[in-house]
Design a protein around this motif. Structure first.
Motif, PDB file in Angstrom:
ATOM      1  N   ARG A  27      -4.742  14.435 -25.654  1.00 47.69           N
ATOM      2  CA  ARG A  27      -5.381  13.155 -25.928  1.00 47.69           C
ATOM      3  C   ARG A  27      -6.112  12.579 -24.712  1.00 47.69           C
ATOM      4  O   ARG A  27      -6.896  11.647 -24.843  1.00 47.69           O
ATOM      5  CB  ARG A  27      -4.347  12.141 -26.418  1.00 47.69           C
ATOM      6  CG  ARG A  27      -4.111  12.124 -27.929  1.00 47.69           C
ATOM      7  CD  ARG A  27      -5.379  11.968 -28.690  1.00 47.69           C
ATOM      8  NE  ARG A  27      -5.208  11.435 -30.038  1.00 47.69           N
ATOM      9  CZ  ARG A  27      -6.215  11.160 -30.844  1.00 47.69           C
ATOM     10  NH1 ARG A  27      -7.450  11.342 -30.434  1.00 47.69           N
ATOM     11  NH2 ARG A  27      -6.005  10.687 -32.051  1.00 47.69           N
ATOM     12  N   GLY A  28      -5.854  13.118 -23.531  1.00 50.02           N
ATOM     13  CA  GLY A  28      -6.509  12.616 -22.334  1.00 50.02           C
ATOM     14  C   GLY A  28      -5.894  11.350 -21.772  1.00 50.02           C
ATOM     15  O   GLY A  28      -6.565  10.602 -21.044  1.00 50.02           O
ATOM     16  N   PHE A  29      -4.632  11.100 -22.064  1.00 54.70           N
ATOM     17  CA  PHE A  29      -3.951   9.908 -21.549  1.00 54.70           C
ATOM     18  C   PHE A  29      -3.389  10.183 -20.156  1.00 54.70           C
ATOM     19  O   PHE A  29      -2.941  11.296 -19.849  1.00 54.70           O
ATOM     20  CB  PHE A  29      -2.795   9.493 -22.461  1.00 54.70           C
ATOM     21  CG  PHE A  29      -3.215   9.074 -23.839  1.00 54.70           C
ATOM     22  CD1 PHE A  29      -4.408   8.400 -24.045  1.00 54.70           C
ATOM     23  CD2 PHE A  29      -2.411   9.345 -24.940  1.00 54.70           C
ATOM     24  CE1 PHE A  29      -4.788   8.000 -25.318  1.00 54.70           C
ATOM     25  CE2 PHE A  29      -2.785   8.947 -26.217  1.00 54.70           C
ATOM     26  CZ  PHE A  29      -3.983   8.276 -26.406  1.00 54.70           C
ATOM     27  N   HIS A  30      -3.374   9.152 -19.330  1.00 53.83           N
ATOM     28  CA  HIS A  30      -2.727   9.244 -18.022  1.00 53.83           C
ATOM     29  C   HIS A  30      -1.222   9.100 -18.221  1.00 53.83           C
ATOM     30  O   HIS A  30      -0.763   8.365 -19.104  1.00 53.83           O
ATOM     31  CB  HIS A  30      -3.252   8.164 -17.087  1.00 53.83           C
ATOM     32  CG  HIS A  30      -2.877   8.381 -15.660  1.00 53.83           C
ATOM     33  ND1 HIS A  30      -1.675   7.967 -15.129  1.00 53.83           N
ATOM     34  CD2 HIS A  30      -3.540   9.000 -14.644  1.00 53.83           C
ATOM     35  CE1 HIS A  30      -1.610   8.305 -13.858  1.00 53.83           C
ATOM     36  NE2 HIS A  30      -2.726   8.936 -13.522  1.00 53.83           N
ATOM     37  N   LEU A  31      -0.451   9.781 -17.403  1.00 49.78           N
ATOM     38  CA  LEU A  31       1.010   9.764 -17.562  1.00 49.78           C
ATOM     39  C   LEU A  31       1.629   8.419 -17.218  1.00 49.78           C
ATOM     40  O   LEU A  31       2.841   8.237 -17.374  1.00 49.78           O
ATOM     41  CB  LEU A  31       1.643  10.865 -16.717  1.00 49.78           C
ATOM     42  CG  LEU A  31       1.381  12.298 -17.207  1.00 49.78           C
ATOM     43  CD1 LEU A  31       1.958  13.314 -16.242  1.00 49.78           C
ATOM     44  CD2 LEU A  31       1.962  12.511 -18.601  1.00 49.78           C
ATOM     45  N   SER A  32       0.824   7.475 -16.768  1.00 47.43           N
ATOM     46  CA  SER A  32       1.320   6.112 -16.553  1.00 47.43           C
ATOM     47  C   SER A  32       1.241   5.263 -17.814  1.00 47.43           C
ATOM     48  O   SER A  32       1.760   4.145 -17.843  1.00 47.43           O
ATOM     49  CB  SER A  32       0.519   5.429 -15.435  1.00 47.43           C
ATOM     50  OG  SER A  32      -0.856   5.328 -15.803  1.00 47.43           O
ATOM     51  N   SER A  33       0.624   5.793 -18.871  1.00 47.10           N
ATOM     52  CA  SER A  33       0.455   5.028 -20.109  1.00 47.10           C
ATOM     53  C   SER A  33       1.769   4.949 -20.887  1.00 47.10           C
ATOM     54  O   SER A  33       2.426   5.971 -21.119  1.00 47.10           O
ATOM     55  CB  SER A  33      -0.609   5.668 -21.004  1.00 47.10           C
ATOM     56  OG  SER A  33      -0.618   5.053 -22.284  1.00 47.10           O
ATOM     57  N   PRO A  34       2.151   3.746 -21.352  1.00 44.48           N
ATOM     58  CA  PRO A  34       3.387   3.600 -22.136  1.00 44.48           C
ATOM     59  C   PRO A  34       3.196   3.876 -23.624  1.00 44.48           C
ATOM     60  O   PRO A  34       4.096   3.609 -24.421  1.00 44.48           O
ATOM     61  CB  PRO A  34       3.748   2.131 -21.913  1.00 44.48           C
ATOM     62  CG  PRO A  34       2.422   1.448 -21.785  1.00 44.48           C
ATOM     63  CD  PRO A  34       1.513   2.432 -21.086  1.00 44.48           C
ATOM     64  N   ILE A  35       2.047   4.405 -24.026  1.00 40.02           N
ATOM     65  CA  ILE A  35       1.743   4.562 -25.449  1.00 40.02           C
ATOM     66  C   ILE A  35       2.768   5.432 -26.172  1.00 40.02           C
ATOM     67  O   ILE A  35       2.957   5.317 -27.389  1.00 40.02           O
ATOM     68  CB  ILE A  35       0.310   5.138 -25.635  1.00 40.02           C
ATOM     69  CG1 ILE A  35      -0.171   4.958 -27.073  1.00 40.02           C
ATOM     70  CG2 ILE A  35       0.251   6.593 -25.199  1.00 40.02           C
ATOM     71  CD1 ILE A  35      -0.361   3.529 -27.500  1.00 40.02           C
ATOM     72  N   ALA A  36       3.496   6.280 -25.442  1.00 41.56           N
ATOM     73  CA  ALA A  36       4.531   7.121 -26.064  1.00 41.56           C
ATOM     74  C   ALA A  36       5.622   6.283 -26.714  1.00 41.56           C
ATOM     75  O   ALA A  36       6.281   6.736 -27.659  1.00 41.56           O
ATOM     76  CB  ALA A  36       5.145   8.060 -25.026  1.00 41.56           C
ATOM     77  N   MET A  37       5.823   5.056 -26.227  1.00 45.65           N
ATOM     78  CA  MET A  37       6.847   4.187 -26.808  1.00 45.65           C
ATOM     79  C   MET A  37       6.512   3.841 -28.256  1.00 45.65           C
ATOM     80  O   MET A  37       7.419   3.567 -29.056  1.00 45.65           O
ATOM     81  CB  MET A  37       6.994   2.916 -25.975  1.00 45.65           C
ATOM     82  CG  MET A  37       7.556   3.159 -24.585  1.00 45.65           C
ATOM     83  SD  MET A  37       7.757   1.621 -23.662  1.00 45.65           S
ATOM     84  CE  MET A  37       8.349   2.249 -22.091  1.00 45.65           C
ATOM     85  N   LEU A  38       5.237   3.819 -28.592  1.00 45.64           N
ATOM     86  CA  LEU A  38       4.824   3.626 -29.987  1.00 45.64           C
ATOM     87  C   LEU A  38       4.714   4.960 -30.713  1.00 45.64           C
ATOM     88  O   LEU A  38       5.203   5.123 -31.829  1.00 45.64           O
ATOM     89  CB  LEU A  38       3.473   2.910 -30.049  1.00 45.64           C
ATOM     90  CG  LEU A  38       3.410   1.430 -29.710  1.00 45.64           C
ATOM     91  CD1 LEU A  38       1.971   0.932 -29.836  1.00 45.64           C
ATOM     92  CD2 LEU A  38       4.326   0.607 -30.612  1.00 45.64           C
ATOM     93  N   MET A  39       4.073   5.931 -30.054  1.00 44.96           N
ATOM     94  CA  MET A  39       3.718   7.170 -30.743  1.00 44.96           C
ATOM     95  C   MET A  39       4.908   8.086 -30.979  1.00 44.96           C
ATOM     96  O   MET A  39       4.793   9.057 -31.731  1.00 44.96           O
ATOM     97  CB  MET A  39       2.640   7.909 -29.941  1.00 44.96           C
ATOM     98  CG  MET A  39       1.362   7.100 -29.714  1.00 44.96           C
ATOM     99  SD  MET A  39       0.650   6.436 -31.251  1.00 44.96           S
ATOM    100  CE  MET A  39       0.139   7.936 -32.082  1.00 44.96           C
ATOM    101  N   HIS A  40       6.073   7.784 -30.366  1.00 41.63           N
ATOM    102  CA  HIS A  40       7.230   8.661 -30.616  1.00 41.63           C
ATOM    103  C   HIS A  40       7.647   8.629 -32.076  1.00 41.63           C
ATOM    104  O   HIS A  40       8.227   9.596 -32.585  1.00 41.63           O
ATOM    105  CB  HIS A  40       8.400   8.290 -29.693  1.00 41.63           C
ATOM    106  CG  HIS A  40       9.258   7.174 -30.191  1.00 41.63           C
ATOM    107  ND1 HIS A  40       8.931   5.847 -30.017  1.00 41.63           N
ATOM    108  CD2 HIS A  40      10.450   7.176 -30.850  1.00 41.63           C
ATOM    109  CE1 HIS A  40       9.880   5.096 -30.552  1.00 41.63           C
ATOM    110  NE2 HIS A  40      10.813   5.865 -31.056  1.00 41.63           N
TER     111      HIS A  40
END
Length: 532
Positions: free
Chosen positions: A330-343
């Motif tokens: 997806r091209g996200f930086h590993l500092s992005s918290p988006i995994a908290m939603l996308m999990h």
């Protein structure tokens, strides 16, 4: 003897310049000062502040009538001791004393929410000073499910109460500031001075020696050293590629730190992150699941929003197997918290990949216990890109889903999302026999903690539907296995089993606080399949 016979008369209780209160109310925009003055008129501040603390939590609750149906009438509101057998502490607000106070303070002319707050203040004060059971005392914790007292600063009105940083069960907790633990056996909250800890593993807390002795399941697991094995998974479960996980996976990570983290990221109380809040500002009691107001920018994070709303993204060449692979794709930086939603959605994707369903052209999926997921429906559009070759129908089933929602809440390309407000067994009972489902996924199930799962799983077994279970920790998986041992399949009457649990690579990267033990908890941490 009922302590309420010792009450002072209304004329003695209600003193002070009543007219000044009404004048003050008319000339200020906040009700804080007025409520504080009313409190001072009703109760002696110094007496309440010096009362002994009751280790039993109190709950503001509606009374029930003879048919055991909850009534919303205000004259049935009360304080209950929130333990196994509830005990009323207060008088009703139909009490002549309260009616006299209302008349003298001209409260009938107040705005509804202000009058309701004052009713709460009165009922709490009476429960402290004139309890129907026991001696005078104030609560170590007060549970306010309707969050009426969240409209004020509790310490302004009740000096002995402050907002606790740790919400429980989608409620507002007001406490005296003492540390709290939940009993591992009965679920009862108690203060730090009342803890009893298992001496063998030092990992599990109880409200009493009785509960410790009665928790046979834990005793067996402890003797077999399984509890220590669960705890040793801490480092493995905290292994994420993200730059922020030193904070979010720490043993001390709690609801207050989560709030601060979300604020630093600029996502606190915005978009879909509102359902990730720990302080229950939009808890299901206040805003039912599915009724959360839609905002134009659900992801809030600007780069992530642009990427996730791009439906022309090519599918990954090979199945994704880790957060690092997903972020690179997806091209996200590993500092992005988006995994908290996308999990939430990546967990479903992973289950499809590890099952025999990955090569299907269409899937009919039931997500059970998916109350919260209704407000996150937009994130499931990620499945359209991850699995473009499939036609997907996802049914979100949960008892806390708002009944106001239409049956179909989201359609995009090859994906349709439907909802059902109710229990899994009721949904399956209403479907015609030839209505086929490819898989049922029970989300963060805790099968042993909720007896309602039993009937639903029996329906799943009757229809021979493949079923997967996700859970927070291995202890819950083990207890679920014990609960399933009493079920049997239709064909051979053999016990229903759970497969060996696997760690979900797409689990939530923030640790969930466990109120009764020191086990590492993560949303969708483990995946198992029902074997029958």
């Amino acid at each position: 003897m009922d302590n309420r016979q010792n009450k002072v008369s209304p004329n003695q209780q209600v003193t002070g310049d009543l007219q000044s209160i009404n004048d003050l109310y008319d000339n200020v925009t906040t009700s804080q000062i007025m409520l504080k003055m009313c409190y001072n008129i009703l109760f002696d501040d110094t007496i309440l502040s010096n009362l002994p603390v009751d280790s039993v939590p109190w709950e503001i609750k509606s009374r029930t009538n003879n048919n055991n149906r909850v009534t919303t009438a205000r004259d049935h509101r009360g304080i209950l001791l929130a333990k196994k057998k509830s005990t009323h502490l207060d008088t009703d607000v139909s009490d002549p004393l309260y009616k006299e106070v209302v008349r003298k303070l001209s409260l009938n002319s107040l705005e509804t929410n202000v009058a309701e707050i004052l009713e709460y203040i009165y009922v709490i004060g009476v429960a402290c000073l004139y309890p129907a059971d026991g001696v005078q005392r104030c609560p170590v914790v007060l549970v306010d499910k309707r969050r009426i007292l969240s409209q004020i600063i509790p310490s302004v009105v009740f000096p002995f109460l402050i907002i606790d940083a740790k919400p429980l069960c989608n409620c507002l907790l007001l406490s005296t500031g003492n540390s709290l633990k939940m009993c591992h056996f009965c679920g009862y909250l108690c203060g730090i001075s009342h803890w009893t800890t298992c001496s063998r593993c030092l990992a599990v807390s109880y409200c009493s020696l009785t509960c410790l002795d009665n928790d046979k399941s834990h005793q067996q697991l402890c003797l077999n050293s399984q509890v220590m094995a669960f705890i040793k998974l801490k480092e493995l479960l905290a292994d994420f590629p993200f730059t922020f996980v030193e904070t979010t996976t720490a043993d001390t990570f709690n609801s207050h730190q989560l709030s601060e983290f979300l604020k630093r990221e600029g996502i606190y109380r915005h978009g879909l992150w509102r359902r990730e809040e720990p302080d229950c500002a939009v808890c299901s009691e206040a805003v039912p699941y599915g009724d959360l107001m839609v905002q134009p920018d659900p992801y809030v994070l600007p780069i992530e929003s642009l990427v996730l709303e791009n439906s022309n993204m090519p599918a990954p060449i090979e199945a994704l197997k880790s957060w690092k692979e997903y972020y690179e794709w997806r091209g996200f930086h590993l500092s992005s918290p988006i995994a908290m939603l996308m999990h939430h959605v990546l967990t479903i994707y992973h289950i499809i990949q590890i099952s025999e369903l990955a090569n299907r052209h269409s899937l009919n999926i039931i997500l059970a216990g998916a109350d919260k997921e209704v407000d996150l429906a937009v994130i499931y559009s990620e499945l359209c890109i991850l699995l473009p070759q499939m036609t997907l129908s996802v049914i979100l089933v949960g008892p806390l889903i708002s009944e106001k929602l239409p049956r179909t809440v989201f359609i995009r390309n090859n994906l349709e999302i439907k909802v059902y407000a109710g229990m899994l067994q009721h949904y399956l009972s209403e479907q015609i026999d030839d209505c086929s489902f490819d898989v049922v996924i029970c989300l963060n199930a805790g099968l042993s903690a909720y007896s309602s799962w039993r009937e639903g799983l029996m329906k799943v077994i009757e229809r021979n539907i493949p079923c997967y279970v996700t859970d927070y920790c291995l202890l819950s998986i083990e207890l679920s296995q014990q609960a399933l041992s009493t079920l049997s399949s239709n064909t051979e009457q053999s016990s229903v089993l759970l497969s060996e649990p696997s760690i979900n690579p797409f689990r939530d990267p923030k640790r969930k606080q466990c109120d009764s033990a020191v086990f590492p908890w993560y949303s969708h941490a483990f995946i198992s399949k029902l074997i029958y």
